[in-house]
Design a protein around this motif. Structure first.
Motif, short mmCIF file in Angstrom:
data_model
loop_
_atom_site.label_atom_id
_atom_site.label_comp_id
_atom_site.label_asym_id
_atom_site.label_seq_id
_atom_site.Cartn_x
_atom_site.Cartn_y
_atom_site.Cartn_z
N GLY A 15 0.80 -1.22 0.00
CA GLY A 15 0.00 0.00 0.00
C GLY A 15 0.83 1.27 0.00
N TRP A 16 2.16 1.13 0.16
CA TRP A 16 3.06 2.28 0.11
C TRP A 16 3.72 2.32 -1.28
CZ3 TRP A 16 6.00 4.18 4.93
CH2 TRP A 16 5.27 3.93 6.09
N SER A 17 4.19 3.49 -1.67
CA SER A 17 4.91 3.60 -2.95
C SER A 17 5.87 4.77 -2.89
CB SER A 17 3.92 3.79 -4.11
OG SER A 17 3.17 4.98 -3.93
N TRP A 18 6.91 4.70 -3.72
CA TRP A 18 7.83 5.81 -3.86
C TRP A 18 7.27 6.81 -4.86
CZ3 TRP A 18 11.46 6.82 -0.57
CH2 TRP A 18 12.11 5.78 0.12
N LYS A 19 7.27 8.09 -4.50
CA LYS A 19 6.86 9.16 -5.39
C LYS A 19 7.90 10.26 -5.32
CE LYS A 19 2.65 7.49 -6.24
NZ LYS A 19 2.21 7.05 -7.60
N THR A 20 7.93 11.08 -6.36
CA THR A 20 8.76 12.28 -6.33
C THR A 20 7.87 13.47 -6.00
OG1 THR A 20 8.43 12.78 -8.67
CG2 THR A 20 10.31 11.35 -8.09
N VAL A 30 16.20 19.37 -9.24
CA VAL A 30 16.56 18.55 -8.08
C VAL A 30 15.37 18.46 -7.14
CG1 VAL A 30 18.00 18.43 -6.02
CG2 VAL A 30 19.03 19.01 -8.23
N LEU A 31 14.75 19.60 -6.86
CA LEU A 31 13.61 19.62 -5.93
C LEU A 31 12.51 18.68 -6.41
CD1 LEU A 31 12.11 20.94 -3.49
CD2 LEU A 31 11.16 22.55 -5.14
N ARG A 32 12.14 18.81 -7.67
CA ARG A 32 11.02 18.01 -8.19
C ARG A 32 11.32 16.52 -8.20
NH1 ARG A 32 9.70 22.29 -13.10
NH2 ARG A 32 8.29 23.64 -11.89
N SER A 33 12.60 16.15 -8.23
CA SER A 33 12.96 14.73 -8.29
C SER A 33 13.20 14.11 -6.92
CB SER A 33 14.21 14.56 -9.16
OG SER A 33 15.34 15.17 -8.53
N LEU A 34 13.09 14.91 -5.84
CA LEU A 34 13.33 14.35 -4.50
C LEU A 34 12.30 13.26 -4.19
CD1 LEU A 34 14.15 17.54 -2.39
CD2 LEU A 34 15.74 15.86 -3.33
N PRO A 35 12.75 12.11 -3.69
CA PRO A 35 11.85 10.97 -3.46
C PRO A 35 11.15 11.05 -2.10
CG PRO A 35 14.10 10.32 -3.01
CD PRO A 35 14.16 11.75 -3.48
N LEU A 36 9.99 10.44 -2.03
CA LEU A 36 9.17 10.45 -0.82
C LEU A 36 8.40 9.13 -0.73
CD1 LEU A 36 7.70 12.13 1.53
CD2 LEU A 36 6.03 12.74 -0.24
N PRO A 37 8.51 8.40 0.40
CA PRO A 37 7.67 7.21 0.56
C PRO A 37 6.24 7.64 0.90
CG PRO A 37 9.00 7.54 2.53
CD PRO A 37 9.39 8.62 1.56
N VAL A 38 5.28 7.17 0.14
CA VAL A 38 3.89 7.62 0.31
C VAL A 38 3.01 6.44 0.73
CG1 VAL A 38 1.92 8.75 -0.77
CG2 VAL A 38 4.25 9.41 -1.42
N PRO A 39 2.70 6.37 2.03
CA PRO A 39 1.72 5.39 2.48
C PRO A 39 0.30 5.96 2.33
CG PRO A 39 2.65 6.54 4.35
CD PRO A 39 3.31 7.11 3.13
N PRO A 40 -0.73 5.18 2.65
CA PRO A 40 -2.09 5.74 2.66
C PRO A 40 -2.15 6.97 3.57
CG PRO A 40 -2.16 3.36 2.84
CD PRO A 40 -0.72 3.75 2.96
N LEU A 41 -3.03 7.89 3.27
CA LEU A 41 -3.10 9.17 3.98
C LEU A 41 -3.32 9.00 5.47
CD1 LEU A 41 -2.77 12.11 3.15
CD2 LEU A 41 -5.25 12.27 2.90
N ASP A 42 -4.15 8.03 5.87
CA ASP A 42 -4.41 7.84 7.30
C ASP A 42 -3.15 7.37 8.03
OD1 ASP A 42 -4.61 5.34 5.95
OD2 ASP A 42 -5.65 4.48 7.69
N VAL A 43 -2.29 6.62 7.33
CA VAL A 43 -1.02 6.19 7.91
C VAL A 43 -0.09 7.39 8.06
CG1 VAL A 43 1.01 4.73 7.61
CG2 VAL A 43 -1.26 3.85 7.02
N LEU A 45 9.05 6.32 8.79
CA LEU A 45 8.83 6.79 7.43
C LEU A 45 9.15 5.74 6.37
CD1 LEU A 45 10.22 10.42 7.78
CD2 LEU A 45 7.85 9.70 7.80
N SER A 46 9.80 4.67 6.77
CA SER A 46 10.09 3.60 5.83
C SER A 46 9.17 2.40 6.04
CB SER A 46 11.55 3.14 5.97
OG SER A 46 11.75 2.55 7.25
N GLY A 47 8.29 2.47 7.05
CA GLY A 47 7.39 1.36 7.35
C GLY A 47 8.02 0.27 8.16
N GLU A 48 9.25 0.50 8.66
CA GLU A 48 9.94 -0.53 9.44
C GLU A 48 9.24 -0.80 10.76
OE1 GLU A 48 14.35 -1.23 11.44
OE2 GLU A 48 14.13 0.17 9.77
#
Length: 453
Positions: free
Chosen positions: A10-15, A160-173, A442-445
């Motif tokens: 349910g999580w994914s990497w987004k920029t 650079v800013l636009r390409s910065l990665p972010l782990p995106v879980p569901p909004l409630d998480v 933030l990594s779901g660990e």
């Protein structure tokens, strides 16, 4: 920093580009410098966000210290306006600085400077505060620094800013993670506010007793000093007399800082002795503008080297002062982080001549008076690299109360500073714990189902 580790279901990497509010104008760089230079600054108006409003230390936003542009100029620059929940990044200079404008900010809107970047995120996909915690985490700050595109000045650009990665879980998480992290920040904020109040109380007593001479003036008027017991009041005289420093209480002296304290420099550690981990060595850079001494990013020495410098070992509450450089005269209170800290050369430690069993709280408030600080800076020698000796510090002129009265002041304010040190230590522990948990959350660990808020 690697982003190839597996995220929970349910999580994914987004920029940032993939989660920005809209394709056009959500992520921007500041205006050209010629559009927002000094000639446009006014006394009041719309605040301009600069590097001093952001930090590397997970302070979301420093909502003061602004320059301003007029409402008319702000309208010209409306494309560069920033509002609550906007993420801010330094583009030039101290890259890695990240901030977020709080919902309860001092102003409804701001203008970003030419050295800042702004990202406005789609709040149906990403919680902005969650994103702030990710981008301000230590691993991510280091990642941003490695994206430097500058040659002489560190730079990151809009790409650079636009390409910065972010782990995106569901909004409630995301919201749950944000609440956990904010619970740490709330306690840190409460402790910080409490410490500011404690210090203001100690400063107010110092000013009343040793600057304004309020108890003396009360006795001169035949009154009991307000809020003071008879034993303490008896330590103050009932008249003022002329001196080379002006009117001072009878029995006090026109003396020097050295009349009440000794300033002693640190140990000349050799560069080859420094290691990454061990016993921290406190240098000038570790004295902060907030009047504290940080042990983060310290160079260290091993136990063998530390033993050779044992008489330079620091204790909680030690008052330190920069003796060299642009910040000469800047002072701060040392609080240990659980390791034994040692004093480096060109940093002075004050030792009380009045009460050696207590830290120099009287001296701390004394040297932070503008009139004393200015004398210390004025006594520094050299233009390119100002220097002041221990003797130079001690020769600064000041009014010197009786030692009995200084001792009494120490007695009164020591509980305030003891609580101050305790809160400072707790904040350091909370920050360390938050920084440890943050990447794991933030990594779901960490399984959020097993956590409580």
């Amino acid at each position: 920093m690697s982003f190839d580790y597996e995220l929970p279901d349910g999580w994914s990497w987004k920029t940032i580009e993939e989660v920005q509010e809209s394709p056009k104008g959500a992520t921007i760089t500041g205006p050209f410098g010629s559009s927002i230079g000094k000639k446009f600054f006014v006394e009041k108006g719309v605040p301009v966000i600069r590097g001093n409003n952001l930090s590397l230390g997970m302070t979301p936003f420093i909502d003061d210290g602004f320059v301003y542009v007029s409402e008319e100029k702000a309208d010209e620059l409306k494309r560069y306006k920033s509002i609550a929940d906007d993420l801010l990044f330094t583009a030039a200079g101290t890259i890695g600085q990240v901030g977020i404008i709080p919902k309860k900010s001092k102003y409804d809107e701001y203008i970003i400077s030419n050295k800042q970047l702004r990202a406005r995120l789609d709040t149906t996909v990403v919680d902005p505060t969650y994103a702030y915690y990710w981008f301000s985490s230590k691993p991510m700050v280091e990642y941003i620094k490695r994206q430097d595109t500058g040659s002489t000045i560190p730079l990151i650009n809009l790409g650079v800013l636009r390409s910065l990665p972010l782990p995106v879980p569901p909004l409630d998480v995301q919201v749950r993670i944000r609440k956990i992290l904010k619970s740490f920040d709330k306690k840190i904020w409460i402790n910080t506010q409490t410490n500011q109040t404690l210090e203001q109380m100690a400063q107010a007593i110092f000013k009343s007793w040793f600057v304004d001479f309020d108890p003396v003036k009360a006795k001169m008027n035949g009154e009991q000093p307000e809020g003071m017991d008879a034993a303490t009041a008896s330590l103050f005289p009932d008249k003022l007399v002329e001196s080379e420093l002006g009117l001072i209480p009878d029995g006090w002296e026109a003396g020097t800082v050295g009349s009440v304290t000794a300033a002693k420099g640190g140990y000349a550690f050799k560069s080859k002795q420094f290691i990454d981990e061990g016993n921290p060595v406190i240098k000038i850079k570790n004295i902060t503008s907030a009047g504290t001494v940080t042990t983060s990013d310290c160079q260290c020495v091993d136990d063998d080297i530390a033993r050779t410098a044992s008489r330079f070992k620091l204790s909680d509450g030690d008052l330190l002062m920069a003796m060299t450089g642009a910040t000469v005269g800047k002072s701060g209170i040392y609080v240990s982080d659980g390791r034994d800290g040692y004093l480096n050369q060109r940093v002075a430690r004050f030792e009380s001549k009045v009460d050696k069993s207590q830290p120099c709280w009287f001296t701390y408030n004394l040297v932070n008076r503008d009139s004393i600080f200015e004398q210390i800076v004025g006594a520094a020698q050299g233009s390119a690299q100002p220097n002041i000796s221990s003797n130079g510090i001690e020769q600064v002129k000041t009014v010197v109360p009786t030692f009995d009265l200084i001792h009494k002041y120490q007695e009164v304010v020591s509980p305030l500073y003891a609580k101050w040190i305790s809160n400072f230590k707790e904040n350091s522990h909370l920050s360390e714990l938050r920084d440890t948990l943050l990447p794991k959350l933030l990594s779901g660990e960490i399984d959020l189902a097993e956590t409580t808020i």
